[in-house]
Motif scaffolding. Structure first.
Motif, PDB file in Angstrom:
ATOM      1  N   PRO A 192       5.744  -1.587   2.703  1.00 17.81           N
ATOM      2  CA  PRO A 192       6.428  -2.776   2.186  1.00 17.81           C
ATOM      3  C   PRO A 192       6.165  -3.025   0.702  1.00 17.81           C
ATOM      4  N   ALA A 193       4.949  -2.762   0.242  1.00 17.29           N
ATOM      5  CA  ALA A 193       4.636  -2.977  -1.171  1.00 17.29           C
ATOM      6  C   ALA A 193       5.414  -2.014  -2.058  1.00 17.29           C
ATOM      7  N   CYS A 194       5.624  -0.778  -1.590  1.00 15.87           N
ATOM      8  CA  CYS A 194       6.432   0.185  -2.344  1.00 15.87           C
ATOM      9  C   CYS A 194       7.871  -0.303  -2.457  1.00 15.87           C
ATOM     10  N   TYR A 195       8.388  -0.827  -1.362  1.00 17.97           N
ATOM     11  CA  TYR A 195       9.762  -1.351  -1.349  1.00 17.97           C
ATOM     12  C   TYR A 195       9.873  -2.558  -2.275  1.00 17.97           C
ATOM     13  N   ALA A 196       8.865  -3.421  -2.266  1.00 21.19           N
ATOM     14  CA  ALA A 196       8.881  -4.600  -3.126  1.00 21.19           C
ATOM     15  C   ALA A 196       8.824  -4.222  -4.604  1.00 21.19           C
ATOM     16  N   LEU A 197       8.080  -3.186  -4.922  1.00 24.88           N
ATOM     17  CA  LEU A 197       7.926  -2.763  -6.320  1.00 24.88           C
ATOM     18  C   LEU A 197       9.141  -2.003  -6.835  1.00 24.88           C
ATOM     19  N   GLU A 198       9.895  -1.365  -5.964  1.00 24.98           N
ATOM     20  CA  GLU A 198      10.919  -0.401  -6.365  1.00 24.98           C
ATOM     21  C   GLU A 198      11.925  -0.928  -7.384  1.00 24.98           C
TER      22      GLU A 198
END
Length: 221
Positions: free
Chosen positions: A58-64
């Motif tokens: 989820p953090a990767c998706y939020a940062l993308e």
């Protein structure tokens, strides 16, 4: 996310409580210097930046979105690439899909579609059949996909991912490594300043990257 939560807890034990600033990050707080610098895929004219990520993170998706804009803004100053770390040690299906798309030259163009599968459609790609069905659904030729999926090169890279992650001292996602030498991630930034709201942590992480890219450029021979 258990992987990120564990990293945050571990970082709390190691990082000092003071917070410098994202624009002027401190070694050991907002970023770490790798114990052993890793080889880079640039000739010195550009600074290599690697994102270590996982599709389901989820953090990767939020940062993308912010990271994509940051990469575009950097332009020719950086060489940006991704490494999908394995969530499970033996033939991780997410990493296997990424390496296959990378071998086909589709990793960048299909990146948002894979993320949307996980985080918008909430569909898990948990095995080889799921990956193949996803590829067919997204218009990828079956024979080409399977050739890349089962190739010696893809399987060799898949087996080596744990070693690569260990060499880069990656223990959470997303993690960014600049010039094969400097590591930062939202977990470190959050630990250095735990009062920052989540979105500000992500923005501050990119400010740290700005400083590290500038630092690496000055240090380049």
């Amino acid at each position: 996310m258990r992987f990120l939560t564990f990293a945050l807890a571990a970082t709390c034990l190691l990082a000092p409580p003071s917070f410098a600033s994202p624009a002027n990050p401190a070694n050991g707080a907002e970023y770490l210097t790798l114990q052993r610098a890793q080889d880079v895929q640039t000739n010195g004219k550009r600074v290599e930046v690697i994102e270590f990520f996982m599709y389901h993170c989820p953090a990767c998706y939020a940062l993308e979105p912010a990271l994509a804009a940051w990469v575009k803004k950097q332009g020719d100053k950086i060489l940006f690439r991704r490494i999908h770390i394995p969530h499970i040690p033996d033939k991780d299906p997410e990493a296997h899909l990424f390496l296959t798309l990378e071998a086909m030259g589709l990793a960048d163009s299909m990146h948002d579609k894979v993320l949307a599968t996980w985080h918008v459609e909430h569909l898990r790609l948990k095995d080889d059949n799921d990956n193949l069905n996803w590829a067919l659904k997204n218009g990828i030729d079956k024979a080409r996909f399977l050739d890349a999926y089962n190739s010696f090169g893809t399987m060799t890279k898949l087996r080596n991912l744990l070693r690569v992650s260990a060499n880069y001292q990656v223990d959470s996602t997303p993690t960014l490594v600049v010039a094969g030498h400097y590591l930062s991630n939202p977990a470190l930034v959050n630990t250095a300043n735990p009062r920052l709201p989540q979105q500000e942590v992500l923005n501050a992480t990119l400010q740290v990257l700005d400083a590290l890219v500038a630092k690496a450029a000055k240090e380049a021979p």
